[in-house]
Design an enzyme around this catalytic site. Structure first.
Site, PDB file in Angstrom:
ATOM      1  N   ASN A 220      -5.142 -48.831  30.377  1.00  0.00           N
ATOM      2  CA  ASN A 220      -3.749 -49.431  30.299  1.00  0.00           C
ATOM      3  C   ASN A 220      -3.383 -49.571  28.867  1.00  0.00           C
ATOM      4  O   ASN A 220      -4.080 -49.066  28.101  1.00  0.00           O
ATOM      5  CB  ASN A 220      -3.753 -50.662  30.900  1.00  0.00           C
ATOM      6  CG  ASN A 220      -4.725 -51.626  30.261  1.00  0.00           C
ATOM      7  OD1 ASN A 220      -5.021 -52.068  29.271  1.00  0.00           O
ATOM      8  ND2 ASN A 220      -5.841 -52.297  31.224  1.00  0.00           N
ATOM      9  N   PRO A 315     -14.545 -55.952  39.747  1.00  0.00           N
ATOM     10  CA  PRO A 315     -15.077 -57.372  39.867  1.00  0.00           C
ATOM     11  C   PRO A 315     -14.070 -58.153  38.810  1.00  0.00           C
ATOM     12  O   PRO A 315     -13.719 -57.699  37.807  1.00  0.00           O
ATOM     13  CB  PRO A 315     -16.480 -57.362  39.130  1.00  0.00           C
ATOM     14  CG  PRO A 315     -16.548 -56.256  38.430  1.00  0.00           C
ATOM     15  CD  PRO A 315     -15.788 -55.181  38.964  1.00  0.00           C
ATOM     16  N   LYS A 353      -7.901 -68.565  40.442  1.00  0.00           N
ATOM     17  CA  LYS A 353      -9.371 -68.153  39.606  1.00  0.00           C
ATOM     18  C   LYS A 353     -10.425 -69.268  39.376  1.00  0.00           C
ATOM     19  O   LYS A 353     -11.322 -68.801  39.167  1.00  0.00           O
ATOM     20  CB  LYS A 353      -8.772 -67.577  37.967  1.00  0.00           C
ATOM     21  CG  LYS A 353      -7.865 -66.505  38.134  1.00  0.00           C
ATOM     22  CD  LYS A 353      -8.187 -65.150  38.062  1.00  0.00           C
ATOM     23  CE  LYS A 353      -7.416 -64.040  37.734  1.00  0.00           C
ATOM     24  NZ  LYS A 353      -7.835 -62.688  37.603  1.00  0.00           N
TER      25      LYS A 353
END
Ligand code: C5P
Length: 411
Positions: A220, A315, A353
């Site tokens: 990215n 992950p 999260k």
């Protein structure tokens, strides 16, 4: 006592170990010492053998008001102050002029005389002010050494461009003594206030590269600038910082330990190894997916047939660390790069999260945030949302580091 120089001031307790290299510009060190002493900074000096050809130990000693050190094997010097102690009983080591030879020795870790031994033995920040002939400066070997030194966290002042003693013109002139003194004073001013001393911090930064085969990968556009600036800001407040970085073009900030990784799995492994820490800031733009069937060999192009790539979810490093049952850092900070409903999405990310704070930012293409130098963020915590003005990534980092240090001071 507070002394002033060029609008800067610094307390009198600070000290510098000045290593004078053997170049024609060595004479400028006398003026540098005078400026440092005027600012209340104590200077100790080491002269290389070559430096003694350009300035005498006596002139330097007269200006600093104590003996100078020149010899690694001097029994008297070692009995008074060993070279290890000399290299550590200071706030900053400055090499000026840093000759091509000294830079090469520093980059290779050689310890062949008192100057290079002190440089290898020191645990203090190091600044160099290079000075050499323009061709020597431009030589690939010197540029290679410079890159290595920057990677090792050495701060570099100059060199300036201009006429040289050898009659040539170009980059390679030692920066002027007042410019070097200003950098030293600036640095030393920042060393006073270290509220994060003793705190271990982990920062992830940059993109991850997810291999397709040995020559191709999915990536990215993250530059790593924000994460690197945060690592630098935390280190400036005295924290012991480990920066786990995906591939970037950036130099390691001074005083920061960098661990280079490629993929999200590598980043998770390096993060787990770096624990326990007091605080963790997850600024990396981790790829969401990896190629599950990546190949050990280069995938060959076949007529018209497209490669059969299967993606698997990576992950989530932030969520993994946030939800650790034991060994969870006291403060876990995540980032939420969003293009719409920034605060709403950031807030739900905080819950999903399980982290303590979210730094949410707008990464729409027209903001120029991704890869750019500015950032406009909202700090989301369980206490609410604090929206900061648009500022440079360095300013965002200083504000975040300050907030982090206030958090730890308030505990
Ligand atoms: O889910 P999203 O990618 O938007 O979350 C962003 C935050 O989560 C960032 O702090 C990023 O560093 C972290 N993250 C992570 N591991 C992932 C994905 C994101 O640590 N696999």
């Amino acid at each position: 006592m507070l002394s002033e120089i060029g609008g800067l001031s610094v307390t009198s307790q600070k000290s510098v170990l000045l290593i004078i290299g053997g170049g024609i510009a060595a004479y400028k060190c006398l003026e540098l010492i005078r400026l440092l002493s005027k600012a209340g900074i104590k200077t100790r000096a080491i002269l290389t053998k070559a430096a003694e050809q350009f300035v005498t130990p006596l002139s330097v000693a007269a200006l600093i008001g104590e003996k100078v050190y020149t010899d690694l094997f001097s029994l008297t010097d070692e009995a008074e102050m060993g070279h290890i102690q000399l290299s550590r009983s200071t706030d900053l080591v400055v090499v000026a002029p840093a000759t091509a030879d000294l830079m090469a020795k520093m980059a290779s870790g050689l310890a062949t005389d008192l100057a290079t031994t002190a440089l290898l033995a020191t645990d203090k920040p190091v600044m160099i002010a290079p000075a050499m002939n323009v061709r020597m400066w431009g030589h690939p070997a010197t540029q290679r050494n410079l890159a290595q030194l920057k990677k090792d966290g050495v701060k570099v002042i100059g060199p300036d461009e201009g006429d040289m003693a050898c009659g040539e013109y170009g980059p390679g002139r030692l920066s002027e003594p007042d410019a070097i003194a200003a950098k030293i004073i600036d640095f030393l001013k920042g060393t006073g206030n270290k509220p994060l001393t003793g705190k271990k911090m982990l920062v992830t930064a940059g993109p991850t590269h997810e291999p397709i085969d040995p020559v191709r990968y999915i990536a990215n556009r993250s530059s790593g600038k924000q994460g690197y600036a945060i690592a630098e800001a935390l280190a400036a407040l005295g924290a012991d910082v480990t920066l786990i970085s995906g591939p970037t073009q950036l130099d390691v900030p001074g005083g920061v330990k960098r661990i280079d990784v490629e993929s999200a799995s590598d980043m998770l492994a390096a993060t787990t190894l770096a624990l326990p820490v007091d605080g963790a800031i997850f600024a990396a733009a981790v790829a969401d997916w990896r190629v599950a069937n990546s190949s050990d060999q280069k995938v060959k192009k076949k007529d018209g047939a497209l490669p059969d790539l299967t993606l698997a979810e990576n992950p989530d490093i932030l969520a993994t660390v946030s939800q650790l049952k034991s060994g969870r850092p006291e403060l876990v900070v995540g980032f939420a790069a969003e293009t719409q409903n920034i605060i709403e999405n950031g807030s739900s990310k905080l819950v999903r999260k399980g982290c303590d704070w979210i730094v949410a930012n707008d990464v729409s293409p027209d903001t120029g945030t991704f890869g750019g130098d500015r950032n406009s963020v909202h700090l989301i915590t369980n206490d609410g949302v604090d929206s900061w003005p648009s500022q440079s990534k360095a300013e965002v980092s200083s504000q975040l580091a300050k907030q982090i240090s206030e958090y730890f001071q308030g505990r």
